[in-house]
Design a protein around this motif. Structure first.
Motif, mmCIF file in Angstrom:
data_model
loop_
_atom_site.group_PDB
_atom_site.id
_atom_site.type_symbol
_atom_site.label_atom_id
_atom_site.label_comp_id
_atom_site.label_asym_id
_atom_site.label_seq_id
_atom_site.Cartn_x
_atom_site.Cartn_y
_atom_site.Cartn_z
ATOM 1 N N ASP A 104 -7.329 0.038 -3.361
ATOM 2 C CA ASP A 104 -7.823 1.343 -3.793
ATOM 3 C C ASP A 104 -7.612 1.332 -5.418
ATOM 4 O OD1 ASP A 104 -8.101 4.058 -4.357
ATOM 5 O OD2 ASP A 104 -7.728 4.728 -2.373
ATOM 6 N N GLY A 105 -8.767 0.890 -5.972
ATOM 7 C CA GLY A 105 -8.735 0.687 -7.473
ATOM 8 C C GLY A 105 -7.608 -0.293 -8.001
ATOM 9 N N ALA A 106 -6.896 0.267 -8.708
ATOM 10 C CA ALA A 106 -5.675 -0.701 -9.024
ATOM 11 C C ALA A 106 -4.493 -0.711 -8.096
ATOM 12 C CB ALA A 106 -5.041 -0.423 -10.769
ATOM 13 N N ARG A 107 -4.518 0.273 -7.278
ATOM 14 C CA ARG A 107 -3.392 0.315 -6.336
ATOM 15 C C ARG A 107 -3.662 -0.269 -4.730
ATOM 16 N NH1 ARG A 107 -1.053 6.101 -7.062
ATOM 17 N NH2 ARG A 107 0.966 4.878 -6.767
ATOM 18 N N TRP A 108 -2.751 -0.025 -3.955
ATOM 19 C CA TRP A 108 -2.861 -0.510 -2.589
ATOM 20 C C TRP A 108 -2.681 0.674 -1.602
ATOM 21 C CZ3 TRP A 108 -4.568 -5.173 -1.252
ATOM 22 C CH2 TRP A 108 -4.710 -6.284 -2.133
ATOM 23 N N LEU A 109 -3.599 0.720 -0.778
ATOM 24 C CA LEU A 109 -3.677 1.543 0.272
ATOM 25 C C LEU A 109 -3.267 1.296 1.611
ATOM 26 C CD1 LEU A 109 -4.179 4.618 1.221
ATOM 27 C CD2 LEU A 109 -6.620 3.858 1.702
ATOM 28 N N THR A 110 -2.197 1.460 2.140
ATOM 29 C CA THR A 110 -1.589 1.123 3.572
ATOM 30 C C THR A 110 -1.634 2.081 4.597
ATOM 31 O OG1 THR A 110 -0.120 -0.411 2.460
ATOM 32 C CG2 THR A 110 0.446 0.176 4.637
ATOM 33 N N ARG A 111 -2.485 1.876 5.479
ATOM 34 C CA ARG A 111 -2.558 2.753 6.639
ATOM 35 C C ARG A 111 -1.721 2.655 7.991
ATOM 36 N NH1 ARG A 111 -7.709 1.917 5.064
ATOM 37 N NH2 ARG A 111 -8.300 0.668 6.993
ATOM 38 N N CYS A 112 -1.115 3.551 8.598
ATOM 39 C CA CYS A 112 -0.312 3.531 9.766
ATOM 40 C C CYS A 112 -0.971 4.040 11.046
ATOM 41 C CB CYS A 112 1.056 3.777 9.592
ATOM 42 S SG CYS A 112 1.993 3.242 8.208
ATOM 43 N N ALA A 113 -0.706 3.281 11.954
ATOM 44 C CA ALA A 113 -1.237 4.017 13.237
ATOM 45 C C ALA A 113 -1.116 5.466 13.278
ATOM 46 C CB ALA A 113 -1.007 3.290 14.659
ATOM 47 N N SER A 114 -0.141 5.927 13.063
ATOM 48 C CA SER A 114 0.407 7.472 13.124
ATOM 49 C C SER A 114 -0.583 8.390 12.447
ATOM 50 C CB SER A 114 1.888 7.596 12.815
ATOM 51 O OG SER A 114 1.833 7.307 11.287
ATOM 52 N N GLY A 115 -1.270 7.764 11.324
ATOM 53 C CA GLY A 115 -2.017 8.490 10.286
ATOM 54 C C GLY A 115 -1.293 8.542 9.157
ATOM 55 N N LEU A 116 -0.077 8.063 8.844
ATOM 56 C CA LEU A 116 0.652 8.352 7.630
ATOM 57 C C LEU A 116 -0.001 7.260 6.696
ATOM 58 C CD1 LEU A 116 3.247 9.377 6.095
ATOM 59 C CD2 LEU A 116 4.572 7.357 7.168
ATOM 60 N N SER A 117 -0.079 7.451 5.385
ATOM 61 C CA SER A 117 -0.638 6.321 4.596
ATOM 62 C C SER A 117 -0.016 6.510 3.187
ATOM 63 C CB SER A 117 -2.092 6.478 4.357
ATOM 64 O OG SER A 117 -2.466 7.874 3.826
ATOM 65 N N PHE A 118 0.003 5.405 2.664
ATOM 66 C CA PHE A 118 0.703 4.946 1.222
ATOM 67 C C PHE A 118 -0.065 4.542 0.363
ATOM 68 C CE2 PHE A 118 3.747 4.783 4.697
ATOM 69 C CZ PHE A 118 5.230 5.651 4.318
ATOM 70 N N LEU A 119 -0.162 5.399 -0.966
ATOM 71 C CA LEU A 119 -0.955 4.620 -2.146
ATOM 72 C C LEU A 119 0.280 3.973 -3.058
ATOM 73 C CD1 LEU A 119 -3.595 4.113 -3.246
ATOM 74 C CD2 LEU A 119 -3.301 6.258 -4.330
ATOM 75 N N THR A 120 0.316 2.771 -3.522
ATOM 76 C CA THR A 120 1.362 2.169 -3.988
ATOM 77 C C THR A 120 0.809 1.251 -4.942
ATOM 78 O OG1 THR A 120 1.903 0.452 -2.304
ATOM 79 C CG2 THR A 120 3.054 2.429 -2.258
ATOM 80 N N GLY A 121 1.581 0.902 -6.010
ATOM 81 C CA GLY A 121 1.235 -0.390 -7.007
ATOM 82 C C GLY A 121 1.496 -1.704 -6.383
ATOM 83 N N CYS A 122 2.678 -1.623 -5.498
ATOM 84 C CA CYS A 122 3.152 -2.880 -5.080
ATOM 85 C C CYS A 122 3.513 -2.925 -3.450
ATOM 86 C CB CYS A 122 4.761 -3.428 -5.535
ATOM 87 S SG CYS A 122 4.365 -3.761 -7.351
ATOM 88 N N VAL A 123 3.184 -3.820 -2.724
ATOM 89 C CA VAL A 123 3.336 -3.806 -1.306
ATOM 90 C C VAL A 123 4.041 -5.082 -0.970
ATOM 91 C CG1 VAL A 123 2.435 -3.767 1.020
ATOM 92 C CG2 VAL A 123 1.147 -2.481 -0.758
ATOM 93 N N ARG A 315 -4.475 -10.474 9.557
ATOM 94 C CA ARG A 315 -5.239 -9.145 10.195
ATOM 95 C C ARG A 315 -4.993 -7.971 9.667
ATOM 96 N NH1 ARG A 315 -2.557 -5.621 13.418
ATOM 97 N NH2 ARG A 315 -0.334 -6.062 13.577
ATOM 98 N N LEU A 316 -3.956 -7.869 8.681
ATOM 99 C CA LEU A 316 -3.652 -6.649 7.981
ATOM 100 C C LEU A 316 -4.531 -6.329 6.744
ATOM 101 C CD1 LEU A 316 0.278 -6.435 8.314
ATOM 102 C CD2 LEU A 316 -1.466 -5.216 9.763
ATOM 103 N N PHE A 317 -5.335 -7.443 6.483
ATOM 104 C CA PHE A 317 -5.970 -7.468 5.211
ATOM 105 C C PHE A 317 -7.419 -7.609 5.694
ATOM 106 C CE2 PHE A 317 -1.906 -8.625 3.883
ATOM 107 C CZ PHE A 317 -1.463 -7.589 2.846
ATOM 108 N N PRO A 318 -8.311 -6.615 5.809
ATOM 109 C CA PRO A 318 -9.688 -6.727 6.287
ATOM 110 C C PRO A 318 -10.716 -7.055 4.977
ATOM 111 C CG PRO A 318 -9.059 -4.503 6.140
ATOM 112 C CD PRO A 318 -7.778 -5.213 5.906
ATOM 113 N N GLN A 319 -10.334 -7.041 3.993
ATOM 114 C CA GLN A 319 -11.256 -7.108 2.737
ATOM 115 C C GLN A 319 -11.017 -8.366 2.241
ATOM 116 O OE1 GLN A 319 -9.714 -3.954 -0.090
ATOM 117 N NE2 GLN A 319 -11.154 -2.545 0.627
#
Length: 379
Positions: A104-123, A315-319
């Motif tokens: 997501d731009g210069a950051r990483w978007l991590t989506r969980c099955a619960s609907g929770l998501s995180f936008l972070t510089g590092c994963v 499988r976690l990285f579709p792009q």
């Protein structure tokens, strides 16, 4: 949710990274799909102990208690992980299954099955090399009338007392389960398809791990000759019992293929005593048991598949395609190019001295890199 760092997995690798970051003053968010930290360790079979000595198995900045034995038990290791999390103030979010990690731009978007998501510089991906059981489909298994299970579902021998049980695969898990079975009233056999490298856990009172670490500082050719000699002197010839020896040394097998030799804690003696039978690979399952590759048929009440695990991180990285080695394990610790800012900890099975020792080293390396990225990230 915005955060500087997201750690995925609250097992040894994830906790080691999060603890190392906390030690440097950086707080990481942690998600774990299980309902407690160290889920895999909680679910391992009861008799499990570390095959590596405690001084080379502790996570960064937090040694094992002095009263712990040289080889820490499964339950003690879980207690240690809990103490580690308390010491560094780590509070994972449990029950969070990650579905996708995308740019997501210069950051990483991590989506969980619960609907929770995180936008972070590092994963930091630390879900473990043994995340999913590798469960092959055997010919004729639909007709088999006994119990068929993967070793991931095995806890102890009590349900199998008095039964004839086949363990398929002689890695460390298969060898120990077979030993556990015969020590608790079951009649066990091991199905061994390929040659097996076996080394004792200790030779003349010295942990084999320490010898392997010392050999890793020598040229590969010299270390391989020494490790082959140690194997020959320390392990009896098991060919009369149906187990062949690989031409490749234990160290070379680990270095080139990421295959840990069987660390023997009593299985070899039980085979030589006739307590554990050795059988060849399986051709097919029958109604009552198994037909082996040599044509022999034998009845078994249960068959336990000690056929390993897979990490399945791609499988976690579709792009984009994650660079992987054989077995689908990430080829890098610190991602580069399209994966800059992503880290993979606990997947390198080729390092001498055991996975926990490798995790400790990687966690410190990754923490240093993450701190640098956080310090230079745009405000």
């Amino acid at each position: 949710m915005d955060a500087q760092v997201l750690v995925i997995g609250a097992g040894p690798a994830g906790l080691a990274v999060a603890g190392s970051l906390a030690h440097r003053g950086v707080r990481a968010e942690i998600v774990e799909r299980g309902e407690a930290l160290g889920t895999s360790w909680r679910n391992h079979y009861e008799r499990l102990h570390l095959h590596t000595v405690k001084q080379y198995s502790a996570l960064p900045h937090f040694p094992f208690p002095k009263h712990y034995p040289r080889y820490v038990s499964r339950s003690q290791f879980v207690e240690y992980l809990e103490a580690y999390a308390r010491a560094f103030g780590l509070r994972p979010r449990f029950g969070e299954e990650v579905e996708a990690i995308t740019r997501d731009g210069a950051r990483w978007l991590t989506r969980c099955a619960s609907g929770l998501s995180f936008l972070t510089g590092c994963v930091v991906l630390a879900t473990g090399a043994n995340r999913f059981p590798n469960r092959p489909t055997l010919p004729g298994e639909e007709d088999y009338g006994g119990r068929l299970l993967h070793s991931a579902s095995y806890r102890d021998a009590q349900p199998f007392a008095g039964q004839r049980v086949l363990v398929v695969g002689m890695g460390n898990t298969g060898a120990e389960i077979a030993l556990d079975l015969v020590q608790h009233g079951a009649r066990a056999a091991l199905s061994v398809r390929s040659p097996v490298n076996i080394v004792p856990r200790d030779v003349l009172g010295r942990p084999t791990q320490l010898t392997a670490i010392a050999l890793s500082y020598l040229p590969d050719s010299v270390a391989d000759r020494i490790s082959t000699t140690v194997r020959r002197l320390a392990v009896p010839d098991l060919r009369p019992y149906g187990i062949e020896v690989p031409a490749m040394s234990p160290l070379r097998q680990l270095r080139e293929h990421g295959r840990t030799p069987v660390i023997d804690v009593g299985t070899v003696a039980s085979i030589r005593k006739g307590e554990i039978d050795v059988r060849p690979g399986i051709a097919a399952m029958t109604r009552d048991g198994v037909r082996f590759a040599d044509g022999r048929e034998e009845a078994f009440d249960a068959v336990i598949l000690a056929t390993g695990y897979r990490a399945d991180v791609a499988r976690l990285f579709p792009q984009a395609q994650v660079p992987v080695r054989d077995k689908g394990l990430p080829a890098e610790i610190a991602g580069t190019g399209p994966f800059a800012g992503v880290y993979f900890v606990g997947y390198d099975l080729r390092q001498t001295g055991g996975l926990l020792r490798s995790i400790g080293k990687q966690a410190l390396q990754v923490a240093e890199s993450v701190v640098e990225r956080v310090a230079t990230a745009p405000a």
